[in-house]
Write a protein that holds these residues in place. Structure first.
Motif, PDB file in Angstrom:
ATOM      1  N   TYR A   1      -9.099   3.840  -0.833  1.00  0.00           N
ATOM      2  CA  TYR A   1      -8.051   2.982  -0.482  1.00  0.00           C
ATOM      3  C   TYR A   1      -6.462   3.622  -0.342  1.00  0.00           C
ATOM      4  O   TYR A   1      -5.920   3.476   0.728  1.00  0.00           O
ATOM      5  CB  TYR A   1      -7.837   1.923  -1.753  1.00  0.00           C
TER       6      TYR A   1
ATOM      7  N   ILE B   1      -7.327  -5.020  -4.208  1.00  0.00           N
ATOM      8  CA  ILE B   1      -7.322  -3.925  -3.260  1.00  0.00           C
ATOM      9  C   ILE B   1      -8.564  -4.525  -2.014  1.00  0.00           C
ATOM     10  O   ILE B   1      -9.620  -5.180  -2.545  1.00  0.00           O
ATOM     11  CB  ILE B   1      -7.968  -2.553  -3.588  1.00  0.00           C
TER      12      ILE B   1
ATOM     13  N   LEU C   1       0.843  -1.327   0.081  1.00  0.00           N
ATOM     14  CA  LEU C   1      -0.171  -0.027   0.173  1.00  0.00           C
ATOM     15  C   LEU C   1       0.768   1.341  -0.171  1.00  0.00           C
ATOM     16  O   LEU C   1       0.516   2.283  -0.689  1.00  0.00           O
ATOM     17  CB  LEU C   1      -1.053   0.043   1.319  1.00  0.00           C
TER      18      LEU C   1
END
Lengths: 138, 414
Positions: free
Chosen positions: A71, A133, A33
């Motif tokens: 996200y 995701i 991430l």
């Protein structure tokens, strides 16, 4: 019959997953991430092998785009402000915006170093998935 | 350095005018160069090279000043506050050239109003995220706002925090915005050192000390006429939505050049004063709220003399995103100057007069608020209201003044 329905329901959910895709020749197999944030916020401009990252974004407002930005942990306006600052400072350009998820897959497939995001159902063998995701995770 | 023993600090004030170019010819040359660059762009096909990117923005609007004490200086004005044009080109892999022109305050060479500046012209080599080198005319990193103060699409203000705003110069003559922040550098190294989610930003730069003739009637070469340089840098930390940093810039300024100084009725040439500018910036965001603040202190080394030109500046801004399109803020700015002397401009291009003013400080308070609306990504409507109060601790020196400033503007980028 019931198990077949559950199987189909699982496949539908999976096909709607948002995935991050890259050009097939990109040497990275998975992204974290933090790496994804660094790429899309233009803190990192190159892949580990020094190849220039070419980013793509979706032009129209969509659930896919909304989930992707969430996200990353930034609002749409905040991300655009960051890209604009980079551009006006000469430090980087905003991602190229494409009209649809089908166009995103095509662009990533034909652009060396490319990175983008789509729903899984649009992915074909011309691109590689480097991240899935998890929508519950920030 | 003693005020009455400064003969050894006399500087050579000789200017060579042999390389002077008339302003109009220089301006025309720039436009021709711009045309050549744009027209020739597609033919420069080199490995790693990219096309020339041309982009820019402008901010235009209406402002109204209302004087609440003296009744003087009331005015209204439409203005093209700022227009910037940028050229950028990737010369080769890791090499980028960047060029920026700036037009301020209804610029017109024919009417001799406003300003036209070559704002930036540099080449950057980016080795990695951790190390880049930038060579050429550039805006140095100092606190948060310095590098984006003239990027009007990025900031919600019409009138920026005082030290970054030049439009008030005609109204508040004592605001020497170039004293607080370094305006230009010519070489820098910078980068980001990642540590997981945290990022350490650094920048180190050098440039000119601003020792250039102040006489407007004589052509100014733009060349630093002293043998000093400016050295500065910023160290910053980013972590999530938190950004903080400290900045410093050191140079020497011949602050008294072209001013007649009377010290006990004896003319003296004081020469350059060492100057240290220190800054701190703090920004963070929490959900729809944002907070931004800066502090700047300017210190002159006068070696214990009567001169003390310490300056302080602070601003704080609290903002709120009502939606993706609407943003509102309240802001407070404070400037404190502690001159033992004052520089008083004279009319008709005469040199300003310096006089000692003991035990007096000047303060400028600027509480203000604003609202912005983005109907589209590259279009931003702004409104702002500011209550500007100028006060001196000795009212016999300066009785004070208060302005109400209201403004609306439109910021467009393309």
């Amino acid at each position: 019959m019931l198990s077949g329905s559950l199987c189909l329901w699982g496949q539908d959910r999976e096909s709607d997953q948002i995935v991050v895709i890259a050009h097939e020749q990109v040497t990275v197999e998975t992204l974290s991430l933090q790496q994804l944030r660094d790429f899309y916020l233009r803190d990192l401009m190159s892949w580990p092998d020094d190849q220039t990252i070419v980013l793509f974004d979706l032009k129209p407002r969509s659930e896919t785009k909304k989930i992707f930005y969430e996200y990353l942990g930034k609002s749409s306006s905040r991300i655009k402000s960051i890209w604009l600052k980079k551009m006006l400072s000469g430090e980087g350009e905003p991602p190229e915006a494409v009209e649809s998820e089908e166009a995103m897959v095509q662009k990533v497939a034909e652009t060396p170093g490319a990175l983008g995001f789509v729903r899984r159902k649009f992915v074909d063998t011309a691109v590689k998935i480097v991240m899935v995701i998890e929508t519950a995770k920030k | 350095m003693k005020i009455n023993d400064c003969n050894h600090l006399k500087t050579d004030q000789t200017h060579s005018l042999n390389t002077v170019l008339p302003c109009r010819f220089f301006g025309c040359s720039l436009l021709v160069l711009l045309f050549v660059l744009v027209a020739a762009g597609p033919t420069w096909a080199q490995s790693g090279a990219g096309p020339i990117n041309l982009f820019g923005y402008f901010q235009t609007g209406f402002e109204k000043y209302t004087s609440e004490l003296s009744g003087e200086n009331n005015r209204t004005s439409f203005l093209l506050q700022q227009a910037n044009l940028f050229l950028q080109k990737d010369l080769a892999k890791n090499w980028t050239a960047f060029f920026s022109l700036e037009f301020l305050n209804n610029y017109s060479s024919g009417r001799r109003q406003g300003e036209f500046n070559l704002d930036e012209a540099w080449v950057r080599y980016r080795h990695s995220q951790k190390f880049s080198v930038k060579l050429g005319l550039q805006i140095p990193e100092f606190n948060h706002l310095n590098t984006i103060k003239n990027r009007t699409p990025l900031i919600p203000y019409i009138f920026r925090p005082l030290v970054y705003e030049s439009a008030l110069r005609e109204t508040i003559f004592s605001v020497g915005e170039s004293e607080y922040v370094p305006r230009q550098a010519f070489a820098s190294i910078y980068g980001t050192l990642p540590a997981g989610a945290k990022k350490l930003d650094y920048a180190i730069y050098i440039g000119n000390s601003p020792n250039i003739s102040n006489f407007e009637q004589n052509f100014q070469s733009g060349i630093d006429t002293s043998n000093t340089i400016m050295l500065g840098g910023r160290l910053g930390l980013r972590y999530g939505e938190l950004k903080a940093g400290v900045s410093a810039a050191y140079d020497e300024w011949d602050i008294f050049r072209n001013f007649q100084v009377l010290v006990d009725s004896i003319d003296t040439d004081i020469g350059t004063l060492p100057r240290l500018r220190l800054g701190a910036d703090l920004l963070f965001r929490y959900e729809k709220w944002s907070f931004e603040s800066e502090y700047i202190r300017v210190i002159y080394d006068t070696d214990g003399s009567r001169l003390d030109f310490s300056k302080h500046f602070f601003y704080g801004n609290i903002g709120y995103d009502f939606s993706e399109r609407y943003y509102g803020y309240i802001n407070y700015g404070l400037m404190i100057e502690e001159p033992v002397g004052g520089i008083f401009p004279q009319p008709f291009n005469q040199p300003s007069i310096f006089e000692f003013i003991d035990n007096t400080d000047f303060k400028i308070h600027v509480p203000n608020a604003g609202l912005t609306f983005n109907p589209y990504d590259n279009l931003r409507f702004k409104s702002q209201i500011a209550h500007v109060r100028l006060r001196a601790s000795d009212k016999t020196i300066f009785p004070g003044e208060t302005f109400l400033v209201t403004a609306v503007s439109l910021s467009v980028y393309f």
